[in-house]
Design a protein around this motif. Sequence first.
Motif, short mmCIF file in Angstrom:
data_model
loop_
_atom_site.label_atom_id
_atom_site.label_comp_id
_atom_site.label_asym_id
_atom_site.label_seq_id
_atom_site.Cartn_x
_atom_site.Cartn_y
_atom_site.Cartn_z
N GLN A 1 -69.65 -15.28 21.55
CA GLN A 1 -69.90 -16.70 21.30
C GLN A 1 -68.65 -17.43 20.85
OE1 GLN A 1 -72.57 -14.92 21.68
NE2 GLN A 1 -73.63 -16.53 22.68
N GLY A 2 -67.50 -16.82 21.06
CA GLY A 2 -66.25 -17.46 20.65
C GLY A 2 -65.91 -17.23 19.19
N GLN A 3 -66.69 -16.38 18.51
CA GLN A 3 -66.39 -16.11 17.10
C GLN A 3 -65.11 -15.27 17.02
OE1 GLN A 3 -68.83 -14.65 18.81
NE2 GLN A 3 -69.42 -12.68 18.02
N ALA A 4 -64.30 -15.55 16.05
CA ALA A 4 -63.03 -14.86 15.90
C ALA A 4 -63.25 -13.44 15.41
CB ALA A 4 -62.15 -15.63 14.93
N ARG A 5 -62.81 -12.49 16.20
CA ARG A 5 -62.91 -11.08 15.82
C ARG A 5 -61.53 -10.50 15.57
NH1 ARG A 5 -65.71 -7.58 19.75
NH2 ARG A 5 -65.72 -6.19 17.99
N LEU A 6 -60.52 -11.35 15.55
CA LEU A 6 -59.15 -10.88 15.43
C LEU A 6 -58.91 -9.99 14.21
CD1 LEU A 6 -56.33 -10.92 16.71
CD2 LEU A 6 -55.85 -12.95 15.34
N PRO A 7 -59.38 -10.35 13.01
CA PRO A 7 -59.10 -9.50 11.85
C PRO A 7 -59.61 -8.07 12.03
CG PRO A 7 -59.90 -11.64 11.13
CD PRO A 7 -60.07 -11.59 12.63
N VAL B 1 -60.21 -6.53 14.89
CA VAL B 1 -59.46 -5.91 15.99
C VAL B 1 -58.12 -5.40 15.46
CG1 VAL B 1 -58.25 -6.37 18.15
CG2 VAL B 1 -60.57 -7.19 17.85
N VAL B 2 -57.42 -6.22 14.70
CA VAL B 2 -56.12 -5.82 14.16
C VAL B 2 -56.28 -4.67 13.16
CG1 VAL B 2 -54.14 -6.61 12.81
CG2 VAL B 2 -55.07 -8.03 14.63
N ALA B 3 -57.34 -4.69 12.38
CA ALA B 3 -57.60 -3.57 11.46
C ALA B 3 -57.83 -2.28 12.24
CB ALA B 3 -58.81 -3.89 10.58
N GLY B 4 -58.55 -2.38 13.35
CA GLY B 4 -58.76 -1.20 14.20
C GLY B 4 -57.47 -0.67 14.79
N ILE B 5 -56.59 -1.58 15.21
CA ILE B 5 -55.29 -1.17 15.75
C ILE B 5 -54.46 -0.50 14.66
CG2 ILE B 5 -53.12 -1.96 16.75
CD1 ILE B 5 -54.73 -4.30 18.03
N ALA B 6 -54.44 -1.09 13.47
CA ALA B 6 -53.67 -0.53 12.35
C ALA B 6 -54.16 0.87 12.00
CB ALA B 6 -53.75 -1.45 11.14
N ASP B 7 -55.48 1.04 11.94
CA ASP B 7 -56.04 2.37 11.65
C ASP B 7 -55.62 3.37 12.72
OD1 ASP B 7 -57.24 1.35 9.40
OD2 ASP B 7 -59.25 1.20 10.30
N TRP B 8 -55.68 2.93 13.98
CA TRP B 8 -55.30 3.81 15.09
C TRP B 8 -53.82 4.18 15.00
CZ3 TRP B 8 -52.05 2.45 19.33
CH2 TRP B 8 -51.98 3.43 20.33
N LEU B 9 -52.96 3.22 14.68
CA LEU B 9 -51.53 3.50 14.59
C LEU B 9 -51.23 4.53 13.50
CD1 LEU B 9 -50.06 -0.08 15.10
CD2 LEU B 9 -49.73 1.91 16.61
N HIS B 10 -51.96 4.46 12.38
CA HIS B 10 -51.74 5.39 11.28
C HIS B 10 -52.43 6.73 11.51
CE1 HIS B 10 -49.48 2.62 8.88
NE2 HIS B 10 -50.44 1.73 8.90
N GLY B 11 -53.32 6.79 12.50
CA GLY B 11 -54.02 8.03 12.82
C GLY B 11 -53.29 8.83 13.88
N ASP B 12 -54.05 9.70 14.55
CA ASP B 12 -53.42 10.52 15.58
C ASP B 12 -54.20 10.54 16.90
OD1 ASP B 12 -55.56 11.96 14.70
OD2 ASP B 12 -54.46 13.82 14.31
N GLU B 13 -55.14 9.61 17.05
CA GLU B 13 -55.89 9.53 18.31
C GLU B 13 -54.93 9.13 19.43
OE1 GLU B 13 -59.09 10.11 19.17
OE2 GLU B 13 -59.48 10.86 17.16
N PRO B 14 -55.05 9.76 20.61
CA PRO B 14 -54.11 9.44 21.69
C PRO B 14 -54.40 8.11 22.41
CG PRO B 14 -55.63 11.15 22.38
CD PRO B 14 -55.90 10.89 20.93
N VAL B 15 -55.67 7.70 22.47
CA VAL B 15 -56.03 6.51 23.23
C VAL B 15 -56.99 5.65 22.41
CG1 VAL B 15 -57.16 5.65 25.33
CG2 VAL B 15 -55.78 7.72 25.43
#
Length: 158
Positions: free
Chosen positions: A123-129, A131-145
């Motif tokens: 519905q156009g609601q901002a999910r950016l925060p 999404v970025v938190a998910g990316i940050a967690d992934w970067l600090h983790g070890d998941e390949p994809v």
Amino acid sequence: MADVVDAATRSRMMSGIRGKNTKPELLIRKALHARGFRYRLHCKDLPGNPDLCLPKYRAVIFVHGCFWHGHGCHLFKWPKTRPEFWREKIGRNRAVDEAAINALRSAGWRVAVIWECAIKGRQGQARLPEVVAGIADWLHGDEPVLRIEAANEAWVSG
């Protein structure tokens, strides 16, 4: 159904669509930078020219537009005019994306694909925060994809 604008106007409109520095990409870049992540842009020395390259984490991030990469979400709809051209073009884009991801994975890079719909939401609601938190967690983790999309409102990693 005929196009609502003439061919010259449509051509001008389509030529104005950027492949780099798109709005979703800029939003992700700004938010990651604010969180302290440093990256290189449009890494030409890597397969697929990832939008963001984070050598410290041996990770790359692609920010995909749902139309141009043929995502099956609410933002994607097959064009009614020249359908065979568009099926071929979007199919080629998907094949190139998959080949780039496979080449990066073979070279030892971790790969994230962030879809436009994940940032915009249904519905156009901002999910950016989140999404970025998910990316940050992934970067600090070890998941390949990591794949973040809103098509099924689920995040897929691994």
